[in-house]
Design a protein around this motif. Structure first.
Motif, PDB file in Angstrom:
ATOM      1  N   ASN A 242       0.827  -1.214   0.000  1.00 28.80           N
ATOM      2  CA  ASN A 242       0.000   0.000   0.000  1.00 28.80           C
ATOM      3  C   ASN A 242       0.857   1.258   0.000  1.00 28.80           C
ATOM      4  OD1 ASN A 242      -2.518  -1.355   2.306  1.00 28.80           O
ATOM      5  ND2 ASN A 242      -2.159  -1.771   0.160  1.00 28.80           N
ATOM      6  N   ILE A 243       0.514   2.210  -0.873  1.00 30.24           N
ATOM      7  CA  ILE A 243       1.158   3.517  -0.913  1.00 30.24           C
ATOM      8  C   ILE A 243       0.078   4.575  -1.101  1.00 30.24           C
ATOM      9  CG2 ILE A 243       3.406   2.752  -1.810  1.00 30.24           C
ATOM     10  CD1 ILE A 243       2.461   3.568  -4.602  1.00 30.24           C
ATOM     11  N   HIS A 244       0.439   5.831  -0.878  1.00 26.69           N
ATOM     12  CA  HIS A 244      -0.486   6.914  -1.193  1.00 26.69           C
ATOM     13  C   HIS A 244      -0.735   6.905  -2.697  1.00 26.69           C
ATOM     14  CE1 HIS A 244      -0.446   8.632   2.810  1.00 26.69           C
ATOM     15  NE2 HIS A 244       0.865   8.463   2.843  1.00 26.69           N
ATOM     16  N   ASP A 245      -1.985   7.097  -3.073  1.00 27.37           N
ATOM     17  CA  ASP A 245      -2.380   6.922  -4.470  1.00 27.37           C
ATOM     18  C   ASP A 245      -1.526   7.743  -5.425  1.00 27.37           C
ATOM     19  OD1 ASP A 245      -4.439   5.609  -3.086  1.00 27.37           O
ATOM     20  OD2 ASP A 245      -5.832   5.984  -4.717  1.00 27.37           O
ATOM     21  N   ASN A 246      -1.113   7.072  -6.497  1.00 29.84           N
ATOM     22  CA  ASN A 246      -0.408   7.749  -7.587  1.00 29.84           C
ATOM     23  C   ASN A 246      -0.868   7.182  -8.921  1.00 29.84           C
ATOM     24  OD1 ASN A 246       2.804   6.006  -7.156  1.00 29.84           O
ATOM     25  ND2 ASN A 246       0.905   5.243  -7.950  1.00 29.84           N
ATOM     26  N   ALA A 247      -0.469   7.834 -10.001  1.00 28.26           N
ATOM     27  CA  ALA A 247      -0.885   7.393 -11.333  1.00 28.26           C
ATOM     28  C   ALA A 247      -0.161   6.111 -11.718  1.00 28.26           C
ATOM     29  CB  ALA A 247      -0.601   8.487 -12.350  1.00 28.26           C
ATOM     30  N   TYR A 248      -0.852   5.267 -12.466  1.00 26.15           N
ATOM     31  CA  TYR A 248      -0.283   4.042 -13.016  1.00 26.15           C
ATOM     32  C   TYR A 248       0.081   4.250 -14.489  1.00 26.15           C
ATOM     33  CZ  TYR A 248      -2.179   1.322  -9.044  1.00 26.15           C
ATOM     34  OH  TYR A 248      -2.476   0.808  -7.809  1.00 26.15           O
ATOM     35  N   SER A 249       0.903   3.351 -14.983  1.00 27.08           N
ATOM     36  CA  SER A 249       1.193   3.275 -16.410  1.00 27.08           C
ATOM     37  C   SER A 249       0.601   1.992 -16.965  1.00 27.08           C
ATOM     38  CB  SER A 249       2.707   3.277 -16.654  1.00 27.08           C
ATOM     39  OG  SER A 249       2.999   2.961 -18.004  1.00 27.08           O
ATOM     40  N   VAL A 250       0.074   2.033 -18.177  1.00 26.76           N
ATOM     41  CA  VAL A 250      -0.265   0.794 -18.871  1.00 26.76           C
ATOM     42  C   VAL A 250       1.016  -0.034 -18.963  1.00 26.76           C
ATOM     43  CG1 VAL A 250      -1.041  -0.230 -21.036  1.00 26.76           C
ATOM     44  CG2 VAL A 250      -2.137   1.848 -20.171  1.00 26.76           C
ATOM     45  N   GLY A 251       0.912  -1.321 -18.673  1.00 32.86           N
ATOM     46  CA  GLY A 251       2.088  -2.187 -18.699  1.00 32.86           C
ATOM     47  C   GLY A 251       2.790  -2.310 -17.371  1.00 32.86           C
ATOM     48  N   ALA A 252       2.347  -1.553 -16.339  1.00 36.49           N
ATOM     49  CA  ALA A 252       2.965  -1.665 -15.022  1.00 36.49           C
ATOM     50  C   ALA A 252       2.610  -3.003 -14.389  1.00 36.49           C
ATOM     51  CB  ALA A 252       2.520  -0.517 -14.129  1.00 36.49           C
ATOM     52  N   LEU A 253       3.564  -3.595 -13.666  1.00 39.52           N
ATOM     53  CA  LEU A 253       3.299  -4.792 -12.882  1.00 39.52           C
ATOM     54  C   LEU A 253       2.857  -4.319 -11.509  1.00 39.52           C
ATOM     55  CD1 LEU A 253       3.367  -7.895 -12.751  1.00 39.52           C
ATOM     56  CD2 LEU A 253       5.667  -7.704 -11.793  1.00 39.52           C
ATOM     57  N   ASP A 254       1.559  -4.378 -11.261  1.00 40.54           N
ATOM     58  CA  ASP A 254       0.934  -3.795 -10.083  1.00 40.54           C
ATOM     59  C   ASP A 254       0.702  -4.887  -9.049  1.00 40.54           C
ATOM     60  OD1 ASP A 254      -0.392  -1.853  -8.550  1.00 40.54           O
ATOM     61  OD2 ASP A 254      -2.336  -2.377  -9.402  1.00 40.54           O
ATOM     62  N   PHE A 255       1.314  -4.742  -7.866  1.00 40.39           N
ATOM     63  CA  PHE A 255       1.094  -5.705  -6.801  1.00 40.39           C
ATOM     64  C   PHE A 255      -0.077  -5.236  -5.947  1.00 40.39           C
ATOM     65  CE2 PHE A 255       5.021  -7.580  -8.039  1.00 40.39           C
ATOM     66  CZ  PHE A 255       4.976  -8.889  -7.566  1.00 40.39           C
ATOM     67  N   THR A 256      -1.256  -5.819  -6.189  1.00 43.16           N
ATOM     68  CA  THR A 256      -2.436  -5.513  -5.388  1.00 43.16           C
ATOM     69  C   THR A 256      -2.397  -6.449  -4.189  1.00 43.16           C
ATOM     70  OG1 THR A 256      -3.799  -7.053  -6.653  1.00 43.16           O
ATOM     71  CG2 THR A 256      -3.734  -4.796  -7.415  1.00 43.16           C
ATOM     72  N   GLY A 257      -1.759  -5.986  -3.114  1.00 46.43           N
ATOM     73  CA  GLY A 257      -1.414  -6.901  -2.048  1.00 46.43           C
ATOM     74  C   GLY A 257      -0.262  -7.770  -2.536  1.00 46.43           C
ATOM     75  N   ASP A 258      -0.430  -9.074  -2.431  1.00 44.01           N
ATOM     76  CA  ASP A 258       0.625  -9.993  -2.878  1.00 44.01           C
ATOM     77  C   ASP A 258       0.393 -10.505  -4.295  1.00 44.01           C
ATOM     78  OD1 ASP A 258       2.052 -10.054  -0.344  1.00 44.01           O
ATOM     79  OD2 ASP A 258       0.341 -11.164   0.436  1.00 44.01           O
ATOM     80  N   THR A 259      -0.647 -10.021  -4.961  1.00 44.88           N
ATOM     81  CA  THR A 259      -1.021 -10.526  -6.277  1.00 44.88           C
ATOM     82  C   THR A 259      -0.493  -9.618  -7.383  1.00 44.88           C
ATOM     83  OG1 THR A 259      -3.055 -11.466  -5.364  1.00 44.88           O
ATOM     84  CG2 THR A 259      -2.946 -11.206  -7.756  1.00 44.88           C
ATOM     85  N   PRO A 260       0.354 -10.139  -8.295  1.00 50.48           N
ATOM     86  CA  PRO A 260       0.860  -9.310  -9.397  1.00 50.48           C
ATOM     87  C   PRO A 260      -0.105  -9.275 -10.576  1.00 50.48           C
ATOM     88  CG  PRO A 260       1.969 -11.435  -9.388  1.00 50.48           C
ATOM     89  CD  PRO A 260       0.988 -11.461  -8.240  1.00 50.48           C
ATOM     90  N   ILE A 261      -0.359  -8.068 -11.085  1.00 52.33           N
ATOM     91  CA  ILE A 261      -1.248  -7.879 -12.231  1.00 52.33           C
ATOM     92  C   ILE A 261      -0.579  -6.929 -13.215  1.00 52.33           C
ATOM     93  CG2 ILE A 261      -3.495  -7.024 -13.009  1.00 52.33           C
ATOM     94  CD1 ILE A 261      -4.622  -7.712 -10.274  1.00 52.33           C
ATOM     95  N   LEU A 262      -0.486  -7.337 -14.465  1.00 52.74           N
ATOM     96  CA  LEU A 262       0.006  -6.463 -15.530  1.00 52.74           C
ATOM     97  C   LEU A 262      -1.158  -5.605 -16.013  1.00 52.74           C
ATOM     98  CD1 LEU A 262       2.224  -8.976 -17.522  1.00 52.74           C
ATOM     99  CD2 LEU A 262       3.026  -6.830 -16.519  1.00 52.74           C
ATOM    100  N   LEU A 263      -1.075  -4.298 -15.819  1.00 51.58           N
ATOM    101  CA  LEU A 263      -2.194  -3.422 -16.144  1.00 51.58           C
ATOM    102  C   LEU A 263      -2.345  -3.257 -17.650  1.00 51.58           C
ATOM    103  CD1 LEU A 263      -1.718  -0.705 -13.387  1.00 51.58           C
ATOM    104  CD2 LEU A 263      -3.207  -2.715 -13.362  1.00 51.58           C
ATOM    105  N   GLY A 264      -3.567  -3.434 -18.130  1.00 50.22           N
ATOM    106  CA  GLY A 264      -3.844  -3.368 -19.556  1.00 50.22           C
ATOM    107  C   GLY A 264      -4.398  -2.025 -19.982  1.00 50.22           C
ATOM    108  N   PRO A 265      -4.778  -1.884 -21.262  1.00 47.44           N
ATOM    109  CA  PRO A 265      -5.237  -0.595 -21.797  1.00 47.44           C
ATOM    110  C   PRO A 265      -6.594  -0.150 -21.272  1.00 47.44           C
ATOM    111  CG  PRO A 265      -5.485  -2.309 -23.450  1.00 47.44           C
ATOM    112  CD  PRO A 265      -4.718  -2.920 -22.311  1.00 47.44           C
ATOM    113  N   ASP A 266      -7.334  -1.040 -20.606  1.00 46.22           N
ATOM    114  CA  ASP A 266      -8.580  -0.662 -19.937  1.00 46.22           C
ATOM    115  C   ASP A 266      -8.393  -0.611 -18.422  1.00 46.22           C
ATOM    116  OD1 ASP A 266      -9.866  -0.492 -22.339  1.00 46.22           O
ATOM    117  OD2 ASP A 266     -11.130  -2.260 -22.069  1.00 46.22           O
TER     118      ASP A 266
END
Length: 667
Positions: A242-266
């Motif tokens: 958890n961090i203070h909210d910031n902007a994401y990039s498409v293609g970022a590997l986002d750890f939502t907790g312990d789960t990794p998700i590659l963020l897509g164009p939607d």
């Protein structure tokens, strides 16, 4: 004008254009567009269109179509069986479908996930916020904001061709596989600040598996659980992701907790989770071809040596460029740091892919003076708006600056941003327009209760915040009863610091009085479904979800729409010029309504009726600071009590094994 009749639509066939809906990231509108831009652009090249012309994206299986006039088409992307009136036809080459003939695009084979159909002259669709791309979650773009269905009739746009149609050569075609290598740049959140060196080693050495619960918003991966370099996220939440909210990039590997998700164009534009690496712009096409069960390896490359997304040739088609890479940047994602002109605040410049720089102010604390600096920097950059600048997306203490890397190199951008920051006035001078928007809140709404039940049945039943988020908020903040939670939420005046936190003008807002700042952690893993306009708290922030979708904030209730789907038609409270209700630095005040009353209010808003009370005003940082100084002792006492409660909750988590390191794979 030629008509395309849909005889079979396929499971998820949508109209897309490229590069999609850009320049609206700051209000939570994703770019959409083709998930595999390389195949899409090559299909357009095959029929002679400009490479961004609207065409069809098909997931897993293509459509069955007939044309009212002779039409030139091309099919690209994943290997499929293509027939014209039952006769086999090749992919990657211009095909003439005669009037009345049936074009049939079959099921994607063992490799690849998405197929693209380009039509000479393009497919007609209404433009919305600068693009014809379909965003199904937002219900706009393309064909009525939805996938195609049997019986639809599409019009060929009949636009002028850019070049003569031609066959796509073998060395231009993307090379598909079931064991992928993705070129990534380090950052924005890497080791040693957020992840341990061993975590990053795992990241690069592990073949992650693509989870079946993946779509255009993000590709969920299965892999080792991080060890984490810190114990929690402080005010941003109890989990170390958890961090203070910031902007994401498409293609970022986002750890939502312990789960990794590659963020897509939607995917979402704003959020409160860490991202250790980001797929390069040239390699993001691969996200569109990842199938459940495929493996993914992350290969670090130097940002300055990343392939160009403008290239449609061999440099982007396969893993060749990755294999020959000399390795990633050894800077933990930090490009540099400076001090503000008054010497009071550190400014950190983070790499977020090869197309973004994330500018962060100060320590990881909630401080409105930092948001004031973010605002001043955004205003300064917008005043010049250099060629290649695409988006400016503010977070709580950060500003993401997105550019076209083919027009503005990251190193040049960094030097210019440092120069801009040095010219800013003192943050204490900030005075901005600040409306007070009065919104209804159905406390503990049935729709939010349903979302919690779905989460417990389909994702996780043993989470500390289940079965009742409001009780969890009470416990996290050391309050005597849930009535105290209710009182604080309705007493608070929330200042909007960001828009688009989980899409479509969704505000991320903080109580102006720190004594009203209820702090929670976010779901781990995140919910897969959240009702539209649910109201939740994550970290110290409140959010109104702009639409249905995933989410992680703890629910307190539900309100009316913050996005006008009737745009450009007028609706109460909405500016006719844009479909989002709220603005940066607005204040939100809640008033209570029953669940049935809320349903009536939502129906009125959807129909363009009803009223939203909005009072004009300003926000002065200096005045706010005087308020904090006057009430400092009481604020400190309240904050200390809340910190003790969070420590006790964290200990309960530790005792129950919530923080235990698991060496196996987790979903």
């Amino acid at each position: 004008m030629s008509t395309i009749s849909v005889l079979r639509a396929g499971p998820q066939t949508t109209i897309q254009d490229w590069p999609g809906r850009i320049r609206h990231w700051q209000v939570g509108v994703p770019p959409s567009g083709p998930m595999d831009d390389l195949s899409f652009r090559l299909a357009n090249l095959a029929v002679g269109n400009p490479e961004g012309t609207a065409g069809l994206e098909c997931t897993m299986m293509g459509p069955r179509l007939t044309f009212s006039e002779d039409t030139v088409v091309a099919v690209a992307g994943a290997p499929v069986v293509v027939t014209i009136d039952s006769m086999p036809a090749p992919q990657w080459t211009p095909l003439t479908v005669k009037a009345g003939e049936v074009l049939d695009i079959g099921v994607a084979g063992p490799v690849g996930m998405r197929v693209y159909l380009a039509v000479a002259g393009g497919v007609e669709a209404e433009e919305y916020l600068g693009s014809r791309s379909t965003f199904t979650l937002g219900k706009f773009g393309g064909k009525d904001g939805r996938p195609l269905i049997e019986g639809d009739a599409l019009l060929c746009a009949g636009a002028d061709l850019a070049t003569a149609p031609r066959r796509i050569l073998n060395d231009e075609k993307p090379a598909l596989t079931d064991n992928w290598q993705l070129a990534v740049t380090v950052g924005p959140h890497s080791a040693p600040e957020f992840f341990t060196p061993e975590d990053i080693e795992d990241l690069y050495s592990t073949p992650y598996e693509v989870h079946f619960n993946s779509d255009r918003t993000g590709v969920r991966l299965v892999g080792p659980q991080p060890r984490w370099a810190r114990t929690d996220g402080g005010e941003a939440g109890l989990h170390p992701s958890n961090i203070h909210d910031n902007a994401y990039s498409v293609g970022a590997l986002d750890f939502t907790g312990d789960t990794p998700i590659l963020l897509g164009p939607d995917g979402p534009s704003l959020g409160g989770f860490v991202c250790p690496v980001t797929v390069t712009t040239a390699d993001r096409w691969k996200l569109g071809q990842l199938k459940p069960g495929n493996t993914v390896r992350f290969v670090p490359v130097r940002s300055a040596q990343a392939a160009s997304p403008a290239d449609l040739g061999s440099a982007r088609r396969s893993d060749i460029g990755v294999v020959l890479s000399s390795g990633g940047d050894h800077d933990g994602g930090v490009l540099g740091s400076t001090m503000t002109a008054d010497g009071s605040t550190v400014v950190t410049y983070r790499r977020s892919g090869d197309d973004n720089i994330l500018v962060e102010y100060g320590d990881m604390t909630l401080d409105l003076a930092l948001r004031a600096r973010v605002h001043a920097l955004a205003e300064r950059i917008a005043a010049d708006r250099p060629a290649g600048l695409l988006d400016l997306t503010p977070g709580i203490r950060s500003l993401q600056v997105k550019v076209d890397p083919t027009k503005l190199r990251q190193s040049v951008l960094l030097d210019w941003l440092i120069e801009c920051e040095a010219q800013l006035p003192a943050a204490s001078e900030l005075v901005v327009p600040s409306r007070t928007v009065h919104l209804p809140l159905s406390w503990d709404d049935p729709a939010t209760r349903e979302a919690i039940q779905r989460y417990m049945l389909g994702v996780r039943s043993d989470a500390p915040w289940c079965p009742w988020n409001i009780e969890f908020i009470r416990r996290m903040n050391g309050l005597d009863s849930v009535d105290d939670v209710h009182r604080i939420v309705f007493d608070a005046e929330y200042l909007v610091l960001g828009l688009g936190d989980v899409y479509l003008g969704a505000p991320v807002a903080v109580p102006l009085d720190p004594r009203h700042r209820l702090v929670t952690t976010k779901y781990n893993p995140a919910r897969t479904w959240t009702p539209e306009n649910a109201v939740g708290i994550g970290g110290a922030y409140m959010c109104v979800y702009g639409m249905e979708g995933p989410g992680g904030y703890q629910f307190v209730g539900r309100t009316t729409q913050v996005w006008n789907h009737r745009h450009p038609l007028e609706a109460a409270g909405f500016d006719p010029e844009h479909p989002w209700l709220l603005r940066f630095f607005d204040k939100i005040r809640w008033y209570p309504v029953s669940a049935d009353e809320l349903l009536d209010l939502r129906a009125d808003t959807a129909a363009g009726r009803g009223e939203v009370r909005i009072d004009q005003g300003t926000f002065s940082l200096a005045e706010h600071q005087r308020f904090l100084d006057t009430n400092a002792a009481d604020i400190d006492a309240r904050r200390s009590m809340m910190e003790i409660a969070r420590h006790e909750e964290r200990q309960r988590w530790s005792d129950s094994g919530e923080f235990a390191i698991k060496t196996g794979r987790v979903a």
